[in-house]
Enzyme design. Structure first.
Site, PDB file in Angstrom:
ATOM      1  N   GLN A 163      -7.968  13.788 -18.586  1.00  0.00           N
ATOM      2  CA  GLN A 163      -6.576  14.040 -18.979  1.00  0.00           C
ATOM      3  C   GLN A 163      -5.863  14.750 -20.616  1.00  0.00           C
ATOM      4  O   GLN A 163      -4.806  14.360 -20.778  1.00  0.00           O
ATOM      5  CB  GLN A 163      -7.666  12.725 -20.068  1.00  0.00           C
ATOM      6  CG  GLN A 163      -8.328  12.183 -19.360  1.00  0.00           C
ATOM      7  CD  GLN A 163      -7.078  10.711 -18.639  1.00  0.00           C
ATOM      8  OE1 GLN A 163      -6.007  10.289 -19.291  1.00  0.00           O
ATOM      9  NE2 GLN A 163      -6.896  10.876 -17.737  1.00  0.00           N
ATOM     10  N   HIS A 214      -2.467  16.422 -19.329  1.00  0.00           N
ATOM     11  CA  HIS A 214      -1.576  15.295 -19.692  1.00  0.00           C
ATOM     12  C   HIS A 214       0.194  15.686 -19.924  1.00  0.00           C
ATOM     13  O   HIS A 214       1.102  15.230 -20.096  1.00  0.00           O
ATOM     14  CB  HIS A 214      -1.177  14.156 -20.063  1.00  0.00           C
ATOM     15  CG  HIS A 214      -1.832  12.687 -18.757  1.00  0.00           C
ATOM     16  ND1 HIS A 214      -1.260  12.180 -17.847  1.00  0.00           N
ATOM     17  CD2 HIS A 214      -3.474  12.186 -18.475  1.00  0.00           C
ATOM     18  CE1 HIS A 214      -1.538  11.521 -16.539  1.00  0.00           C
ATOM     19  NE2 HIS A 214      -3.320  11.881 -17.069  1.00  0.00           N
ATOM     20  N   GLU A 256      -8.160   4.554 -25.465  1.00  0.00           N
ATOM     21  CA  GLU A 256      -7.638   4.164 -24.622  1.00  0.00           C
ATOM     22  C   GLU A 256      -7.793   4.443 -23.378  1.00  0.00           C
ATOM     23  O   GLU A 256      -8.128   3.338 -22.530  1.00  0.00           O
ATOM     24  CB  GLU A 256      -5.637   5.492 -24.159  1.00  0.00           C
ATOM     25  CG  GLU A 256      -5.621   4.986 -23.091  1.00  0.00           C
ATOM     26  CD  GLU A 256      -4.747   6.541 -21.993  1.00  0.00           C
ATOM     27  OE1 GLU A 256      -3.767   5.958 -21.047  1.00  0.00           O
ATOM     28  OE2 GLU A 256      -4.249   7.439 -22.736  1.00  0.00           O
ATOM     29  N   HIS A 257      -9.235   5.124 -22.816  1.00  0.00           N
ATOM     30  CA  HIS A 257     -10.352   5.416 -21.792  1.00  0.00           C
ATOM     31  C   HIS A 257     -11.482   5.704 -22.071  1.00  0.00           C
ATOM     32  O   HIS A 257     -11.853   7.160 -23.098  1.00  0.00           O
ATOM     33  CB  HIS A 257      -9.663   7.122 -20.629  1.00  0.00           C
ATOM     34  CG  HIS A 257      -8.480   6.718 -20.194  1.00  0.00           C
ATOM     35  ND1 HIS A 257      -7.136   7.873 -20.721  1.00  0.00           N
ATOM     36  CD2 HIS A 257      -8.021   5.523 -19.850  1.00  0.00           C
ATOM     37  CE1 HIS A 257      -6.490   6.780 -19.851  1.00  0.00           C
ATOM     38  NE2 HIS A 257      -6.364   6.276 -19.094  1.00  0.00           N
ATOM     39  N   ASP A 288      -6.710   6.005 -12.491  1.00  0.00           N
ATOM     40  CA  ASP A 288      -5.803   6.070 -12.574  1.00  0.00           C
ATOM     41  C   ASP A 288      -4.826   6.007 -11.480  1.00  0.00           C
ATOM     42  O   ASP A 288      -3.430   5.955 -11.029  1.00  0.00           O
ATOM     43  CB  ASP A 288      -5.676   7.305 -13.033  1.00  0.00           C
ATOM     44  CG  ASP A 288      -5.595   8.203 -13.812  1.00  0.00           C
ATOM     45  OD1 ASP A 288      -5.317   6.805 -14.676  1.00  0.00           O
ATOM     46  OD2 ASP A 288      -5.995   9.637 -14.804  1.00  0.00           O
ATOM     47  N   HIS A 340      11.911 -32.219 -44.124  1.00  0.00           N
ATOM     48  CA  HIS A 340      10.286 -32.413 -42.920  1.00  0.00           C
ATOM     49  C   HIS A 340       9.853 -33.535 -43.532  1.00  0.00           C
ATOM     50  O   HIS A 340       9.042 -33.979 -42.498  1.00  0.00           O
ATOM     51  CB  HIS A 340       8.959 -31.415 -43.222  1.00  0.00           C
ATOM     52  CG  HIS A 340       9.535 -29.866 -43.207  1.00  0.00           C
ATOM     53  ND1 HIS A 340      10.751 -28.617 -42.979  1.00  0.00           N
ATOM     54  CD2 HIS A 340       9.260 -29.395 -41.670  1.00  0.00           C
ATOM     55  CE1 HIS A 340      10.879 -27.525 -42.778  1.00  0.00           C
ATOM     56  NE2 HIS A 340       9.748 -28.074 -41.546  1.00  0.00           N
TER      57      HIS A 340
END
Length: 422
Positions: free
Chosen positions: A245, A248, A316-317, A350, A409
């Site tokens: 990770q 990235h 995220e993970h 992934d 209404h």
């Protein structure tokens, strides 16, 4: 390597405000808003070295792209498409039309796809054909009429993945300017209803600012991984996953929480050893410096602390390695995707195990899941009043409207009372 934080310090980091949009993003957007197509081309030339006359890839080139791949790579990409498609179809089966009768009303919903979606795949530092698959396949399964791909500095393997996944059109365009072009329908890019896909902090910032002009999935990038591990975890595997990770993006966030303080130096040694084996220029070293490790301790309260920390970070993970960590799998509630056991490598997700790898970051997993067929669907409700329900509903609506002070209404409701349906 990883900074060691106390539980309190890690929780304090989790409570920080959502990352600010980089100041360059609104500048680029305002320039494009003012100048239109010309600004999109100018920013693409400046930031992506784009020199072509049109961003769209000709249909014939898109169709032929898979044939130019190494056959073995093509087979693996096709397998990834197959797996992601199978999972997306199973998800789609959950979105069935609903119809029920409730106290004099016939009510229901139906799932309707957006008409046109853009699937974003980063292309600056690395080509990411896997991200194309993760965006295009669920959009296709959801029934989106036109699926376009945006990817800057378009790589042949990314183009081939787009063809294999079933994209209708592909544009050699990305970044803030690419997202703006899709949101506003500029520079030959059709205006889309929704933009989905991961990106760096500039792309993520642009999506945030453009929300309203266009639908978005959620903040998706930079990448994050939290590994929760006990003392039996293999430090080489933990380090490998953190580095996967970290490479990235310089802004990626690798994190480790462990019950055994002795695991931290073993992982640190592996990080140093494995980092030295990565290509020169990898951003992994920089992102490791902003990552951290937390020692939860061995006591019984540490299990609850692990859950509290993970749910606060909403990573995220989320990986669980070792029996003690794996036993907590059902207790976590805020993460993009969960990987249980040392063999459930995050990189399998992934690259096409079946679940989607476009996942929420920056704490967004507290309120949303990852990309799925649901990302591209609108759940539309409908109703029909039955004769036996009209009087009661008219009285109910009129009374509540009166309480709110909304006379029109109330009048609309009362007009239904005592009327024939003819």
């Amino acid at each position: 390597m990883l900074t060691i934080l106390t539980l309190g310090q890690a929780l304090e980091r989790a409570s920080r405000a959502f990352p600010a949009v980089p100041p360059e993003v609104p500048v680029i957007l305002e320039d494009i808003r003012a100048k239109g197509d010309a600004a999109v081309f100018a920013w693409a030339a400046q930031l992506d070295a784009f020199t072509g006359g049109a961003f769209e890839v000709p249909a014939a080139r898109l169709k032929a792209a898979p044939d130019l791949l190494d056959p073995a790579l093509r087979a693996h990409l096709e397998a990834a498409v197959r797996r992601v498609d199978a999972f997306a179809r199973a998800q789609m089966a959950a979105f069935q039309p609903l119809e029920l009768t409730l106290e004099g009303m016939r009510l229901g919903h139906r799932a309707v796809p957006v008409s046109r979606a853009a699937c974003y795949a980063p292309g600056g530092r690395y080509p990411l054909p896997s991200s194309v698959i993760m965006g295009v396949v669920p959009a296709r399964v959801a029934g989106v009429k036109e699926v376009v791909v945006l990817s800057p500095r378009l790589h042949p393997v990314t183009l081939a993945a787009a063809a294999l996944a079933g994209a209708d059109r592909v544009f050699d365009l990305g970044g803030v300017h690419g997202v703006a072009a899709a949101a506003w329908g500029l520079a030959g890019v059709p205006r889309v209803d929704l933009i989905a896909g991961p990106g760096n902090r500039f792309v993520t910032g642009a999506k945030r600012l453009l929300y309203g002009d266009v639908g978005i999935d959620f903040p998706a990038g930079p990448s994050e991984l939290l590994v929760v591990a006990d003392g039996s975890a293999d430090p080489a595997l933990v380090a490998a996953d953190l580095l996967a990770q970290a490479e990235h993006d310089p802004d990626a966030l690798p994190m480790l929480a462990t019950f055994d303080g002795g695991l931290v130096p073993r992982v640190a040694a592996e990080l140093e050893r494995q980092l030295a084996l990565l290509p020169a220029g990898t951003p992994a070293a920089e992102s490791l410096r902003q990552g951290f490790a937390v020692v939860l301790g061995e006591g019984p309260e540490a299990d609850a602390d692990a859950v509290t920390l993970a749910d606060a970070l909403a990573p995220e993970h989320l990986e669980l390695q070792g029996p003690r960590a794996e036993a907590l799998a059902g207790r976590f509630s805020s993460y993009g995707s969960l990987f249980v056991g040392a063999d459930a490598a995050e990189v399998f997700g992934d690259y096409g195990s079946g679940t989607n790898h476009i996942l929420p970051t920056s704490g967004a997993a507290r309120y949303t899941g990852g990309v799925s067929v649901a990302t591209f669907l609108k759940l539309l409700t409908w109703q029909r009043t039955l004769p036996e329900g009209r009087e009661a509903l008219a009285a109910q609506a009129a009374a509540i409207a009166d309480a709110e002070g909304l006379a029109a209404h109330a009048a609309s409701a009362r007009l239904r009372a005592g009327r024939s349906l003819a």
